[in-house]
Design an enzyme around this catalytic site. Structure first.
Site, PDB file in Angstrom:
ATOM      1  CG  HIS A  62       0.844  -9.636   5.375  1.00  0.00           C
ATOM      2  ND1 HIS A  62       0.229  -8.485   5.810  1.00  0.00           N
ATOM      3  CD2 HIS A  62       1.389 -10.217   6.480  1.00  0.00           C
ATOM      4  CE1 HIS A  62       0.407  -8.373   7.115  1.00  0.00           C
ATOM      5  NE2 HIS A  62       1.100  -9.411   7.549  1.00  0.00           N
ATOM      6  CB  ALA A  63      -1.461 -13.207  -0.277  1.00  0.00           C
TER       7      ALA A  63
END
Length: 298
Positions: free
Chosen positions: A119-120
């Site tokens: 999710h980065a």
């Protein structure tokens, strides 16, 4: 199987925080206790350089991380309170994935006892993910001509949105995400292949869908290296999961994925990704299953 691990993968969080931070140290303990690892198999990373992180992440975002100047809204989106320890553990984990990739290129299978922080995004963190370890690792390996093509197999219950964006326009990296449709992130990005599952999907349907797509992507991607996000938040009862895989179903998944890869002799990095069972200890025990399956191949 050799692994990357640091005691500093585990850092203090506020009391009652929802992220199971101690699962990393718990997994390390389980693998040693069951003789799935020896101390000689464990390699401790240093912090990856800011320059290497800038191959993927924006200078502005890295400056905020370095200086502790994330806004309150950026911290809320990240889901973790900023601290120098958080930044350090995130940099350690990225280096751990890079080390595991280089071990996999020599050994076939290797693992990082962290990682899979999908999710980065290049310009921000979210969903408990600060830095995208796969994207940084792939960029470095390709820059150094260690690999030409990579495949991301993301079986975390949540779509790998940050990874999809990080590799957008990269025709040498194939991103595959099998995830719950009606789950975080509620606005999805476009991976090279996204396969969505209905709430409550159980063993037979899950494994059939995975089997169909796995054989296809291994042929299409033709990778020199695979990053396998072996998320265990697909197991029934997971706090954030909404999928109903049984424990036996999880083991069958690992045997299917790793067995298919082993037949093709493609170097593979195993990453933890998500898992939010009732306790960090149980979560770590689920994470240990992929290591137990690797041991079955010996």
């Amino acid at each position: 199987m050799r692994v990357s691990y640091s005691p500093d993968y585990t850092i203090p969080l506020p009391i009652n925080h929802s992220f199971p931070m101690t699962k990393f140290s718990c997994l390390h303990t389980i693998l040693l206790r069951e003789d799935l690892l020896s101390l000689a198999d464990i390699y401790e990373p240093n912090e990856i350089s800011w320059e290497e992180l800038s191959l993927v992440h924006s200078i502005d975002y890295l400056r905020k991380l370095r200086n502790g100047t994330l806004s309150s809204s950026e911290e809320r989106r990240l889901g973790l309170p900023w601290s120098s320890a958080l930044v350090r553990r995130s940099r350690l984990a990225v280096q751990g994935t890079l080390m595991a990739a280089r071990m996999a290129l020599k050994d076939g299978f290797a693992a990082n006892l962290a990682g899979g922080t999908h999710h980065a995004f290049p310009d921000h963190g979210e969903g408990f993910c600060v830095l995208n370890d796969m994207a940084v690792t792939v960029k470095i390996l390709m820059q150094e001509n260690e690999v030409n093509r990579a495949l991301i197999i993301d079986l975390d219950v949540h779509q790998g949105n940050g990874t999809a964006v990080a590799f957008r326009g990269d025709f040498n990296t194939f991103t595959f995400s099998l995830h719950c449709a009606k789950n975080y992130p509620f606005v999805k990005e476009n991976s090279d292949l996204d396969v969505e599952l209905n709430d409550g999907t159980s063993d037979a349907e899950y494994l059939d869908i995975l089997n169909i797509h796995l054989s296809k992507i291994l042929k299409i991607a033709q990778p020199d290296i695979i990053f396998y996000l072996a998320g265990v938040d697909v197991v029934a009862g997971d706090r954030y999961g909404r999928i109903n895989l049984s424990r036996e179903g999880l083991l069958k998944r690992e045997r299917l994925v790793l067995g298919s890869i082993r037949e093709l002799s493609i170097p593979t990095v195993i990453l933890m990704a998500g898992g939010y069972a009732s306790t960090p200890e149980l979560t770590a025990d689920f994470h240990a299953d992929v290591h137990r399956v690797v041991a079955e191949f010996d």
